[in-house]
Design a protein around this motif. Structure first.
Motif, PDB file in Angstrom:
ATOM      1  N   TYR A   4       0.525  -0.845  -0.200  1.00 39.68           N
ATOM      2  CA  TYR A   4      -0.037  -0.159   0.256  1.00 39.68           C
ATOM      3  C   TYR A   4       0.889   1.434  -0.005  1.00 39.68           C
ATOM      4  N   ARG A   5       0.554   3.091  -1.066  1.00 39.65           N
ATOM      5  CA  ARG A   5       0.643   3.678  -0.569  1.00 39.65           C
ATOM      6  C   ARG A   5       0.236   5.015  -1.050  1.00 39.65           C
ATOM      7  N   ASN A   6       0.413   5.337  -0.312  1.00 47.70           N
ATOM      8  CA  ASN A   6      -0.644   6.789  -0.149  1.00 47.70           C
ATOM      9  C   ASN A   6       0.087   8.516   0.068  1.00 47.70           C
ATOM     10  N   VAL A   7      -0.104   9.154  -2.262  1.00 44.88           N
ATOM     11  CA  VAL A   7       0.839   9.907  -2.076  1.00 44.88           C
ATOM     12  C   VAL A   7      -0.598  11.911  -1.833  1.00 44.88           C
ATOM     13  N   GLY A   8       0.071  12.201  -1.716  1.00 42.41           N
ATOM     14  CA  GLY A   8      -0.565  13.765  -2.064  1.00 42.41           C
ATOM     15  C   GLY A   8      -1.814  13.729  -1.394  1.00 42.41           C
ATOM     16  N   ASP A   9      -2.805  14.068  -1.785  1.00 40.06           N
ATOM     17  CA  ASP A   9      -3.895  14.366  -1.178  1.00 40.06           C
ATOM     18  C   ASP A   9      -5.010  13.631  -1.644  1.00 40.06           C
ATOM     19  N   VAL A  10      -5.803  13.030  -0.612  1.00 40.54           N
ATOM     20  CA  VAL A  10      -6.603  12.080  -0.940  1.00 40.54           C
ATOM     21  C   VAL A  10      -7.639  12.605   0.927  1.00 40.54           C
ATOM     22  N   PRO A  11      -8.775  11.920   0.457  1.00 36.28           N
ATOM     23  CA  PRO A  11      -9.502  12.230   1.600  1.00 36.28           C
ATOM     24  C   PRO A  11      -9.518  10.999   2.962  1.00 36.28           C
ATOM     25  N   PRO A  12     -10.137  11.367   3.886  1.00 38.32           N
ATOM     26  CA  PRO A  12     -10.105  10.586   5.238  1.00 38.32           C
ATOM     27  C   PRO A  12     -10.629   9.157   4.864  1.00 38.32           C
ATOM     28  N   LYS A  13     -12.155   9.227   4.185  1.00 43.66           N
ATOM     29  CA  LYS A  13     -12.508   8.026   3.761  1.00 43.66           C
ATOM     30  C   LYS A  13     -13.194   7.668   1.750  1.00 43.66           C
ATOM     31  N   ARG A  14     -12.467   6.400   1.938  1.00 45.62           N
ATOM     32  CA  ARG A  14     -12.543   6.567   0.998  1.00 45.62           C
ATOM     33  C   ARG A  14     -14.804   6.130   0.010  1.00 45.62           C
ATOM     34  N   HIS A  15     -14.520   6.964  -1.395  1.00 47.88           N
ATOM     35  CA  HIS A  15     -15.914   6.653  -1.761  1.00 47.88           C
ATOM     36  C   HIS A  15     -16.981   8.087  -1.521  1.00 47.88           C
ATOM     37  N   THR A  16     -16.122   8.729  -0.969  1.00 44.11           N
ATOM     38  CA  THR A  16     -16.858  10.038  -0.560  1.00 44.11           C
ATOM     39  C   THR A  16     -15.793  11.464  -0.482  1.00 44.11           C
ATOM     40  N   GLN A  17     -16.846  12.521  -0.648  1.00 43.08           N
ATOM     41  CA  GLN A  17     -16.397  13.600  -0.698  1.00 43.08           C
ATOM     42  C   GLN A  17     -14.728  14.006  -0.608  1.00 43.08           C
ATOM     43  N   HIS A  18     -14.187  14.362  -1.688  1.00 45.01           N
ATOM     44  CA  HIS A  18     -12.877  15.507  -2.020  1.00 45.01           C
ATOM     45  C   HIS A  18     -13.308  16.706  -2.104  1.00 45.01           C
ATOM     46  N   ARG A  19     -12.847  17.611  -2.199  1.00 45.94           N
ATOM     47  CA  ARG A  19     -13.090  19.225  -2.089  1.00 45.94           C
ATOM     48  C   ARG A  19     -11.665  20.213  -2.137  1.00 45.94           C
ATOM     49  N   ARG A  20     -11.716  21.019  -3.308  1.00 49.24           N
ATOM     50  CA  ARG A  20     -10.815  22.128  -3.470  1.00 49.24           C
ATOM     51  C   ARG A  20     -11.166  22.197  -2.792  1.00 49.24           C
ATOM     52  N   PRO A  21      -9.751  23.311  -2.476  1.00 45.94           N
ATOM     53  CA  PRO A  21     -10.149  24.599  -2.329  1.00 45.94           C
ATOM     54  C   PRO A  21     -11.725  25.550  -1.777  1.00 45.94           C
ATOM     55  N   ASP A  22     -11.819  25.600  -3.396  1.00 49.53           N
ATOM     56  CA  ASP A  22     -13.140  26.649  -3.401  1.00 49.53           C
ATOM     57  C   ASP A  22     -14.314  25.832  -3.555  1.00 49.53           C
ATOM     58  N   GLY A  23     -14.432  24.567  -2.425  1.00 52.52           N
ATOM     59  CA  GLY A  23     -15.397  24.151  -2.728  1.00 52.52           C
ATOM     60  C   GLY A  23     -15.784  22.978  -3.605  1.00 52.52           C
ATOM     61  N   THR A  24     -15.428  23.478  -4.835  1.00 59.02           N
ATOM     62  CA  THR A  24     -15.888  22.210  -6.255  1.00 59.02           C
ATOM     63  C   THR A  24     -15.993  20.912  -5.667  1.00 59.02           C
ATOM     64  N   LEU A  25     -15.568  19.307  -6.220  1.00 61.04           N
ATOM     65  CA  LEU A  25     -15.431  18.753  -5.802  1.00 61.04           C
ATOM     66  C   LEU A  25     -14.422  17.823  -6.539  1.00 61.04           C
ATOM     67  N   TYR A  26     -13.545  17.284  -6.361  1.00 56.88           N
ATOM     68  CA  TYR A  26     -12.833  16.424  -7.092  1.00 56.88           C
ATOM     69  C   TYR A  26     -13.190  15.285  -7.418  1.00 56.88           C
ATOM     70  N   TYR A  27     -12.560  14.587  -8.759  1.00 45.34           N
ATOM     71  CA  TYR A  27     -13.243  13.225  -9.444  1.00 45.34           C
ATOM     72  C   TYR A  27     -12.316  12.044  -8.832  1.00 45.34           C
ATOM     73  N   GLU A  28     -13.179  10.839  -7.817  1.00 45.65           N
ATOM     74  CA  GLU A  28     -12.330  10.202  -8.371  1.00 45.65           C
ATOM     75  C   GLU A  28     -12.854   9.281  -9.151  1.00 45.65           C
ATOM     76  N   GLU A  29     -11.211   8.307  -9.480  1.00 45.18           N
ATOM     77  CA  GLU A  29     -11.205   7.686 -10.540  1.00 45.18           C
ATOM     78  C   GLU A  29     -10.813   5.935  -9.812  1.00 45.18           C
ATOM     79  N   LEU A  30     -11.803   5.115  -9.745  1.00 51.32           N
ATOM     80  CA  LEU A  30     -10.906   3.258  -9.453  1.00 51.32           C
ATOM     81  C   LEU A  30      -9.749   3.238 -10.193  1.00 51.32           C
ATOM     82  N   MET A  31      -8.832   1.924 -10.698  1.00 50.12           N
ATOM     83  CA  MET A  31      -7.676   2.291 -11.237  1.00 50.12           C
ATOM     84  C   MET A  31      -7.477   0.494 -10.591  1.00 50.12           C
TER      85      MET A  31
END
Length: 399
Positions: A4-31
């Motif tokens: 397992y690796r964790n890099v950069g900015d990820v939310p504390p819980k998977r498949h939950t809202q992850h927002r930019r500083p301006d409040g809009t959402l990032y888009y989650e992709e499962l590979m």
């Protein structure tokens, strides 16, 4: 991998809202692999990862294959495939198919140019860098690649090769129709590399921080199934750069492994090729032969015994050192030997006697064993040494 690796900015819980500083959402992709039933990673994009604005056919080059008929052991001189215009060639579009079957395709390229953005949707790739250095930029981050590195790229990983030195990139590409991983016998039931494995997680180097490229209307080349030879391509234009990932975590990602970090398994008598295995895919395995102490029984014969590949074709790429068993055959740096199933092969005449009493071998080779017959690609047909099959008998070609 199960690493397992964790890099950069990820939310504390998977498949939950992850927002930019301006409040809009990032888009989650499962590979992920095997329909949500195997290793995966979650990537968080600034743009919609599915968006495309154009799609046109892309020709990935001659993918035709010619049967090895009559059935012969073959010697291919890959360095003959380097062309005078190599400075305008890149590692992706310049590949020349050497050998292949339904499970794996082996290509070679000499290059200096930065490649287009590319992803292989057919299967995983392992690219061995014979010479040169590069940065491999990926949707997960950058890999720093040097001579002797294997670059392991999971299926559909968007990436590009950026040469970083003055020396040409000589790249030996092993492209699977499946996934590629460490051999199962090296892994615990939870995926950790075990104590008897010839390498461990410390030897695997994944990407660092996200690249965060902002660019609109970007071309991406995709190799995929289809066409008369089974492999074809598409050129997409995407509205936002694929390297817009702010963070990711999981167990599926590209990484490098340097052949110098492989710790050889030796014994009192000659060890069979599985002792040298480094990766496996569906229908094939990858091994490497590295400088090592050899057999220490007082009557040991250090070079391989003659053997018939009953179940497999054996491909050896000679990429360093002095390969004792092949002396006198014409094989040297940059050569491939193909020893097909149905043909008994082994050391060249005189090699057994010369090796008696040897304490170590200084050799470097990458081996691919396949369990379906290999056919010759355009590159293989272009660089064959026609005299090799007759070298054990000491005669010229009857053809």
């Amino acid at each position: 991998m199960g690493f397992y690796r964790n890099v950069g900015d990820v939310p504390p819980k998977r498949h939950t809202q992850h927002r930019r500083p301006d409040g809009t959402l990032y888009y989650e992709e499962l590979m992920g692999e095997e329909g949500f039933s195997s290793d995966s990673s979650l990537l968080y994009h600034a743009g919609v990862p599915s968006a495309i604005v154009d799609a046109t056919p892309w020709d990935p080059g001659d993918q035709s294959l010619t049967d090895n008929r009559p059935l012969l052991p073959r010697h291919l001189r890959l360095h003959d495939l380097g062309t005078p215009d190599w400075k305008s060639v890149d590692v992706v579009t310049g590949r020349r198919l050497v050998l292949g079957n339904a499970d794996v395709r082996i290509s070679y390229v000499v290059a200096r140019e930065t490649s287009p953005l590319y992803r292989n949707a057919v299967g995983d790739e392992v690219v061995y860098l014979e010479s040169g250095s590069a940065i491999v930029e990926t949707v997960f981050g950058a890999l720093h690649v040097v001579q002797g590195d294997y670059v392991v790229l999971p299926r559909a990983t968007t990436h590009r090769w950026v040469p970083s030195g003055s020396e040409p990139l000589r790249a030996y590409a092993i492209e699977a129709s499946s996934h590629i991983a460490p051999p199962k016998r090296y892994l615990s039931r939870y995926g950790q590399l075990l104590e008897h494995a010839p390498y461990c997680e410390r030897d695997l180097h994944g990407p660092g921080a996200p690249l965060l490229v902002e660019q609109a209307d970007v071309e991406v080349l995709v190799k995929h199934r289809g066409g008369p030879d089974g492999i074809t391509g598409t050129r997409y234009v995407v509205p936002t750069h694929p390297f817009d990932v702010v963070g990711w975590d999981g167990c599926l990602y590209p990484y490098t492994f340097n052949v110098a970090d492989f710790e050889p398994i030796t014994g009192r008598v000659h060890q069979p090729p599985p002792a040298h295995q480094v990766f496996e895919g569906s229908g094939f395995v990858v091994c490497n032969f590295v400088p090592r102490k050899v057999d220490y029984h007082p009557l040991a014969v250090p070079v391989p015994y003659y053997h018939a590949n009953v179940d497999s074709d054996e491909v050896m790429f000679y990429c360093g050192g002095d390969y004792e068993a092949r002396k006198g055959s014409g094989i040297g740096q940059g050569s491939i030997s193909l020893h097909p199933g149905g043909h008994s092969h082994g050391p060249q005449p005189g090699a057994v006697e010369r090796a008696l009493g040897a304490e170590s071998f200084d050799e470097l080779a990458v081996m691919v064993d396949t369990f379906r017959p290999l056919a010759l690609g355009e590159g293989g047909r272009a660089c064959e040494d026609p005299s090799y099959a007759w070298s054990w008998a000491g005669r010229g070609s009857p053809l």
